[in-house]
Design a protein around this motif. Structure first.
Motif, PDB file in Angstrom:
ATOM      1  N   LEU A 252       0.796  -1.124  -0.194  1.00 43.54           N
ATOM      2  CA  LEU A 252       0.011  -0.078  -0.034  1.00 43.54           C
ATOM      3  C   LEU A 252       0.862   1.353   0.022  1.00 43.54           C
ATOM      4  CD1 LEU A 252      -2.774   1.397   0.499  1.00 43.54           C
ATOM      5  CD2 LEU A 252      -2.679   1.064   2.725  1.00 43.54           C
ATOM      6  N   LEU A 253       1.704   1.262   0.838  1.00 43.35           N
ATOM      7  CA  LEU A 253       2.693   2.102   0.941  1.00 43.35           C
ATOM      8  C   LEU A 253       3.480   2.699  -0.378  1.00 43.35           C
ATOM      9  CD1 LEU A 253       4.515   4.427   2.378  1.00 43.35           C
ATOM     10  CD2 LEU A 253       6.258   2.800   2.798  1.00 43.35           C
ATOM     11  N   THR A 254       3.859   1.725  -1.500  1.00 42.65           N
ATOM     12  CA  THR A 254       4.248   1.851  -2.777  1.00 42.65           C
ATOM     13  C   THR A 254       3.448   2.615  -3.503  1.00 42.65           C
ATOM     14  OG1 THR A 254       5.711  -0.096  -2.367  1.00 42.65           O
ATOM     15  CG2 THR A 254       5.220   0.790  -4.789  1.00 42.65           C
ATOM     16  N   VAL A 255       2.191   2.153  -3.580  1.00 43.59           N
ATOM     17  CA  VAL A 255       1.097   2.889  -4.290  1.00 43.59           C
ATOM     18  C   VAL A 255       0.872   4.139  -3.808  1.00 43.59           C
ATOM     19  CG1 VAL A 255      -1.372   2.833  -4.759  1.00 43.59           C
ATOM     20  CG2 VAL A 255      -0.148   0.599  -4.808  1.00 43.59           C
ATOM     21  N   LEU A 256       0.873   4.679  -2.628  1.00 40.74           N
ATOM     22  CA  LEU A 256       0.552   5.851  -2.138  1.00 40.74           C
ATOM     23  C   LEU A 256       1.820   6.802  -2.424  1.00 40.74           C
ATOM     24  CD1 LEU A 256      -0.963   5.328   1.578  1.00 40.74           C
ATOM     25  CD2 LEU A 256      -2.140   5.651  -0.993  1.00 40.74           C
ATOM     26  N   GLU A 257       2.977   6.137  -2.549  1.00 41.28           N
ATOM     27  CA  GLU A 257       3.956   6.937  -2.994  1.00 41.28           C
ATOM     28  C   GLU A 257       4.211   7.415  -4.376  1.00 41.28           C
ATOM     29  OE1 GLU A 257       7.269   5.716   0.285  1.00 41.28           O
ATOM     30  OE2 GLU A 257       7.183   4.588  -1.488  1.00 41.28           O
ATOM     31  N   ARG A 258       3.682   6.575  -5.307  1.00 38.36           N
ATOM     32  CA  ARG A 258       3.912   6.681  -6.651  1.00 38.36           C
ATOM     33  C   ARG A 258       2.688   6.969  -7.475  1.00 38.36           C
ATOM     34  NH1 ARG A 258       7.041   0.759  -7.995  1.00 38.36           N
ATOM     35  NH2 ARG A 258       8.958   1.276  -6.684  1.00 38.36           N
ATOM     36  N   ARG A 259       1.475   6.982  -6.570  1.00 34.82           N
ATOM     37  CA  ARG A 259       0.198   7.202  -7.279  1.00 34.82           C
ATOM     38  C   ARG A 259       0.062   6.447  -8.460  1.00 34.82           C
ATOM     39  NH1 ARG A 259      -3.521   9.746  -4.056  1.00 34.82           N
ATOM     40  NH2 ARG A 259      -2.320  11.022  -2.443  1.00 34.82           N
ATOM     41  N   GLN A 260       0.548   5.143  -8.356  1.00 32.42           N
ATOM     42  CA  GLN A 260       0.269   4.225  -9.380  1.00 32.42           C
ATOM     43  C   GLN A 260      -0.135   2.818  -8.767  1.00 32.42           C
ATOM     44  OE1 GLN A 260       4.067   4.470 -11.496  1.00 32.42           O
ATOM     45  NE2 GLN A 260       3.157   5.919 -13.060  1.00 32.42           N
ATOM     46  N   VAL A 261      -0.699   1.943  -9.460  1.00 30.08           N
ATOM     47  CA  VAL A 261      -0.834   0.629  -9.095  1.00 30.08           C
ATOM     48  C   VAL A 261      -0.514  -0.177 -10.180  1.00 30.08           C
ATOM     49  CG1 VAL A 261      -2.909   1.122  -7.498  1.00 30.08           C
ATOM     50  CG2 VAL A 261      -3.604   0.664  -9.990  1.00 30.08           C
ATOM     51  N   THR A 262      -0.267  -1.390 -10.177  1.00 31.99           N
ATOM     52  CA  THR A 262       0.193  -2.489 -11.071  1.00 31.99           C
ATOM     53  C   THR A 262      -0.713  -3.725 -10.804  1.00 31.99           C
ATOM     54  OG1 THR A 262       2.690  -1.518 -11.353  1.00 31.99           O
ATOM     55  CG2 THR A 262       2.171  -3.727 -12.240  1.00 31.99           C
ATOM     56  N   PRO A 263      -1.759  -3.879 -11.647  1.00 36.61           N
ATOM     57  CA  PRO A 263      -2.586  -4.981 -11.567  1.00 36.61           C
ATOM     58  C   PRO A 263      -1.676  -6.224 -11.519  1.00 36.61           C
ATOM     59  CG  PRO A 263      -3.677  -3.366 -13.091  1.00 36.61           C
ATOM     60  CD  PRO A 263      -2.058  -3.056 -12.930  1.00 36.61           C
ATOM     61  N   VAL A 264      -2.216  -7.136 -10.800  1.00 36.30           N
ATOM     62  CA  VAL A 264      -1.656  -8.695 -11.041  1.00 36.30           C
ATOM     63  C   VAL A 264      -1.763  -9.154 -12.220  1.00 36.30           C
ATOM     64  CG1 VAL A 264      -1.391 -10.833 -10.103  1.00 36.30           C
ATOM     65  CG2 VAL A 264      -2.220  -9.068  -8.635  1.00 36.30           C
ATOM     66  N   GLY A 265      -0.249  -9.437 -12.880  1.00 33.90           N
ATOM     67  CA  GLY A 265      -0.543  -9.953 -14.304  1.00 33.90           C
ATOM     68  C   GLY A 265       0.155  -8.737 -15.340  1.00 33.90           C
ATOM     69  N   ALA A 266       0.104  -7.734 -14.910  1.00 31.52           N
ATOM     70  CA  ALA A 266       0.330  -6.457 -15.885  1.00 31.52           C
ATOM     71  C   ALA A 266       1.879  -6.304 -15.874  1.00 31.52           C
ATOM     72  CB  ALA A 266      -0.500  -5.214 -15.593  1.00 31.52           C
ATOM     73  N   ASP A 267       2.082  -5.577 -17.062  1.00 32.27           N
ATOM     74  CA  ASP A 267       3.509  -5.320 -17.011  1.00 32.27           C
ATOM     75  C   ASP A 267       3.807  -3.712 -17.082  1.00 32.27           C
ATOM     76  OD1 ASP A 267       2.603  -4.547 -19.328  1.00 32.27           O
ATOM     77  OD2 ASP A 267       3.664  -5.976 -20.790  1.00 32.27           O
TER      78      ASP A 267
END
Length: 444
Positions: A252-267
């Motif tokens: 969760l911290l990574t997402v809040l820092e980058r304002r990005q999500v990487t869906p499972v299986g996405a590149d």
């Protein structure tokens, strides 16, 4: 805790789907009804409004626009005691589910569902519905200094983009504060999506929160939006954030820092635009325990902290709350308007209300339903003091332990008998053999 008294309606034209959900939910919720035609909904509502509706979006064969389900959702939201709504949708209908969230649905479940996920969503929806009333302002009512400070903070922080952490005991109305922030913000026309973080399994945390791509794992039959994508442009309320495991906290911290999500299986990552409001009933000091909660995540979440006071610290608000909830349930259950009996208000204001506003609301509902006198008496409210916490007894002093007493008695008898075993045995009322065994036991 699941509510075994909750009334649940499954509105789906597929009998297999409806039956499967009904059988699953009946294990912990007794009253689970099914309906396959939205045209019969009004007749059912005349017998009572359910607490929760599991709603399909399409009913006519061949239709995929979701207009029928959205129309039902709009109808349900007009009810005085509107039920919580969870949308049941196929994977391809996720954009429709997001539209349903914007119109007031609390969550969506994709078919075929994971049983644990559905049960968790139902429990969370019922808990949120129980914590909410017809209007947010009604549940945040109160002219006490403490509540004035809460409202002033909401008014100040709502127009900003700052993340907010809401602290308070169970039942104080933390989600209602979050909804008030959303309603007064520039995101008010976007989605408000509440997620019980304690109900999200750590094993599927990334899929639930960030989405996944088709084929990412065995049951990933199509692309799926996560909670961050579903709340795009709106507010994501992370309830019970203190229950999030440390491993999930790092993600969760990574997402809040980058304002990005990487869906499972996405590149590649996807940008997300959501405002985060979080809440927990953890003692504030425990949030700074690195063994329970990451400090770097805490500082991302608690830009602004709103502390909602327990009801016992704002007793002056109790009369207004009692009047509001008694009136609400008198109207809902078509019961006569009644006043409090002499002396009842003073006793109700003096009560500590463990469980806070939620407990007061339940007590008012009970009084309206079960009270059968011309006015409300204290015993109508069913107030029960919480059980006293278990306190382990203090350890016995050494001189009070039976083994110590026996050893000292035998030693005294041996001293008085000047070491004569036969005499000491007679003094103690023991046989010689028994005395020998006890001498050996105590090393005398």
């Amino acid at each position: 805790m699941p509510d075994s008294a909750a009334r649940i309606l499954i509105l789906d034209d597929d009998p297999d789907v409806a039956c499967a959900a009904q059988m699953l939910l009946r294990r912990r919720h007794g009253a689970v009804a099914t309906l396959d035609d939205p045209m019969r909904l009004d007749a059912l509502l005349e017998t009572g409004v359910p607490d929760l509706v599991l709603l399909d979006l399409n009913f006519t064969p061949g239709r995929i626009d979701g207009a029928e389900g959205l129309a039902v959702l709009d109808r349900l939201r007009t009810l005085a005691a509107a039920p919580a709504v969870i949308v049941l949708t196929a994977y391809a209908d996720v954009p429709l589910a997001v539209e349903a969230l914007k119109r007031g649905a609390g969550d969506f479940i994709t078919k075929p569902w994971d049983n644990a996920r559905l049960l968790a969503a139902v429990d969370a929806a019922l808990a949120r519905r129980g914590a909410r009333t017809v209007a947010v302002d009604a549940s945040l009512m109160g002219d006490s200094q403490a509540m004035q400070e809460v409202k002033a903070t909401i008014a100040s922080v709502a127009p900003t983009a700052a993340n907010v952490m809401v602290l308070g005991e169970n039942g104080v109305g933390k989600e209602l504060v979050a909804r008030a922030i959303h309603a007064a913000s520039s995101r008010a026309h976007g989605t408000f999506l509440a997620v019980d973080m304690g109900a999200v399994p750590e094993a599927t945390f990334e899929s639930e929160m960030f989405g996944h791509r088709r084929g990412a794992f065995t049951d990933a039959r199509a692309d799926r939006a996560g909670r961050f994508q579903a709340a795009q442009g709106g507010t994501l309320f992370l309830d019970e954030i203190g229950n999030l495991p440390l491993g999930a906290q790092a993600k969760l911290l990574t997402v809040l820092e980058r304002r990005q999500v990487t869906p499972v299986g996405a590149d590649r990552a996807e940008a997300v635009d959501v405002r985060i409001v979080s809440a927990t009933n953890l003692d504030e000091a425990r949030l700074f325990d690195a063994a329970l909660f990451r400090t770097d995540l805490l500082f991302r979440l608690n830009t602004i902290v709103i502390r909602v006071p327990p009801l016992r610290e704002r007793r002056g608000d109790v009369p207004a709350l009692l009047h509001h909830y008694l009136s609400l349930y008198e109207s809902q259950y078509a019961r006569p308007v009644r006043e409090l009996a002499p002396g009842a208000l003073d006793r109700l204001c003096a009560w500590d209300w463990p469980g806070n506003v939620r407990a007061l609301r339940h007590a008012c509902e009970r009084a309206v339903i079960l009270g059968n006198r011309p006015d409300y008496h204290v015993d109508d409210f069913g107030l029960v003091a919480p059980a006293a916490p278990f306190t382990a007894p203090a350890p016995l002093r050494e001189e009070f332990k039976l083994g110590t007493l026996e050893r000292d008695t035998i030693a005294a008898a041996m001293e008085q008998a000047k070491g004569n075993i036969s005499l000491a045995a007679r003094l103690l009322g023991l046989s010689r053999a028994a005395l020998y065994r006890k001498l050996g036991k105590h090393g005398i």
